[in-house]
Enzyme design. Structure first.
Site, PDB file in Angstrom:
ATOM      1  N   SER A   1       0.780  -1.244   0.000  1.00  0.00           N
ATOM      2  CA  SER A   1       0.000   0.000   0.000  1.00  0.00           C
ATOM      3  C   SER A   1       0.806   1.285   0.000  1.00  0.00           C
ATOM      4  O   SER A   1       0.222   2.369  -0.118  1.00  0.00           O
ATOM      5  CB  SER A   1      -0.968   0.021   1.184  1.00  0.00           C
ATOM      6  OG  SER A   1      -2.081  -0.813   0.922  1.00  0.00           O
TER       7      SER A   1
ATOM      8  N   SER B   1      -5.977   3.112   4.630  1.00  0.00           N
ATOM      9  CA  SER B   1      -5.447   2.357   3.485  1.00  0.00           C
ATOM     10  C   SER B   1      -6.567   1.730   2.653  1.00  0.00           C
ATOM     11  O   SER B   1      -6.467   0.592   2.203  1.00  0.00           O
ATOM     12  CB  SER B   1      -4.470   1.271   3.960  1.00  0.00           C
ATOM     13  OG  SER B   1      -3.574   0.927   2.943  1.00  0.00           O
TER      14      SER B   1
ATOM     15  N   LYS C   1       0.134   3.712  -2.779  1.00  0.00           N
ATOM     16  CA  LYS C   1      -0.898   4.746  -2.742  1.00  0.00           C
ATOM     17  C   LYS C   1      -0.271   6.144  -2.756  1.00  0.00           C
ATOM     18  O   LYS C   1      -0.921   7.115  -3.153  1.00  0.00           O
ATOM     19  CB  LYS C   1      -1.778   4.563  -1.512  1.00  0.00           C
ATOM     20  CG  LYS C   1      -2.681   3.317  -1.572  1.00  0.00           C
ATOM     21  CD  LYS C   1      -3.517   3.186  -0.315  1.00  0.00           C
ATOM     22  CE  LYS C   1      -4.568   2.085  -0.444  1.00  0.00           C
ATOM     23  NZ  LYS C   1      -3.996   0.743  -0.409  1.00  0.00           N
TER      24      LYS C   1
END
Length: 409
Positions: A110, A167, A113
């Site tokens: 993640s 997240s 991102k």
């Protein structure tokens, strides 16, 4: 001595004519990165990365072209971490203070991102309200989500908070779709823009397949690339505001009727580290733990990036905190390399490249770019080497006979 000198001269000429750097003739000894002793984790095999390109490994400085440890001379020993690769850099000066395998391909999870944010945060109006589609919720079952509902209406700012604090992979899909025009191909368009952004930053080990960081075949990044991406993100006031937010609220919806609820920032650095500016956590079973965190102390702003870590004995954010402490312990100006700027990348231009196919598995058959040497130089080098090799035996024989005559006299 004459024989040795001649052989050395031949070797030097060979390296020059073939374009091989002098340092390539003898591989630099790599220093292992400090690691704690832990039980081997139960995890799937790592994906096979693309073949390494020597030029890409040297981005930011020749000393960064290593799989091992690179730190300034006479610096204190860096912390022992489970992270497979890591890097500490000064976000303002761009100095790389130290690293472990900075350009080694790793799976992002993640922390990817942040590349979505670097690509799209300036394109979307935080106050704009959007309607969530069914495709936005097309995420891996059991993966992290902030809790968007089909037909629900949310502001862009709320989606960014859901992305950074919780997240949310659902928020990542919605933001990517909107940044790509809002249509069915919006997400694909934004992923392409993410890859273009990475290239423009000089992040040569980065290739995005999903906007969220959920695993995708051929998806990679590196500790160095994450620092380049983080530098862009932390230059944004909106990004800094989002990642320092401790709690946020997902509003209730009328159609469908769903109650609102509060969610909190999962990055524990902001609660426990003085001067913390925030960052991003990440985890998938394949990627293991990844982390990006930044902090300010005594007028300096540092970022720590790490990939492929385990949660014990230290969680990702705790390993990031250890790296930040180590970085702040170094005197200002310490450096083993630097973060390249987009201006430098643009000025350098793109060399002519040839495509090669990566090994199937993690590389996913994606094409890798390798600088190709001019054909004229290659032919000339081959011809020159052939002449050298043809004349070498005669010259060696002459040198040996001359030595014998000198010995006899």
């Amino acid at each position: 001595m004459a024989v040795r000198a001649f052989v050395a001269a031949c070797a030097a000429v060979f390296l020059v004519l073939t374009g091989v750097p002098a340092t390539a003739s003898a591989a630099r000894a790599e220093i292992p990165c400090p690691k704690p002793k832990i039980a081997k984790p139960s995890a799937p095999p790592r994906p096979i990365p693309p073949a390494e390109v020597a030029e890409d490994m040297r981005v930011g400085g020749d000393d960064l072209a290593t799989h091992g440890l690179v730190v300034p001379e006479n610096s204190p020993k860096p912390p022992a971490l489970t992270a497979t690769t890591w890097l500490v850099a000064d976000l303002e000066t761009g100095e790389v203070l130290g690293a472990c395998g900075p350009h080694v391909h790793q799976t992002p999870a993640s922390v990817q991102k942040m590349l979505l944010a670097a690509t799209a945060i300036d394109q979307l109006d935080p106050a704009q309200r959007i309607t969530v589609t069914r495709g936005d919720l097309d995420i891996e079952p059991g993966s992290s989500a902030v809790g968007l509902v089909v037909g629900g209406q949310y502001t862009i700012a709320t989606l960014w908070l859901g992305l950074m604090l919780n997240s949310g992979n659902d928020a990542a899909n919605a933001l990517a779709r909107l940044a790509g025009g809002g249509g069915k191909d919006g997400l694909t368009t934004t992923v392409a823009a993410m890859n273009a952004k990475a290239a423009a930053l000089g992040a040569r080990q980065t290739h995005a397949v999903t906007p969220s960081g959920l695993d995708g075949k051929g998806q990679f990044t590196s500790a160095y690339d994450l620092a380049l991406i983080a530098r862009v993100c932390f230059a944004s006031d909106d990004f800094r505001k989002y990642v320092l937010t401790r709690t946020a609220r997902l509003p209730a919806q009328k159609k469908p009727k769903v109650g609102g609820f509060q969610f909190q920032n999962e990055n524990k650095l902001i609660y426990n580290y003085p001067g913390a500016l925030g960052g991003k956590t990440g985890f998938t079973t394949l990627a293991r733990h990844s982390y990006v965190g930044a902090a300010t102390r005594d007028g300096r702003t540092l970022v720590a990036t790490l990939l492929g870590a385990e949660a014990r004995p230290l969680r990702g954010w705790e390993q990031g905190a250890k790296l930040l402490d180590w970085g702040f312990s170094l005197p200002a100006g310490s450096s083993v390399g630097r973060l390249v700027t987009p201006e430098e990348v643009a000025a350098a231009g793109s060399p002519r490249v040839e495509k090669t196919t990566a090994a199937d598995g993690g590389g996913g058959g994606a094409a890798n770019e390798r600088p190709s040497a001019p054909a004229g130089l290659t032919v000339a080098a081959a011809a020159s080497v052939a002449v050298l090799l043809t004349g070498t035996p005669l010259l060696l024989l002459f040198a040996v006979r001359r030595r014998r005559r000198m010995t006899r006299s």
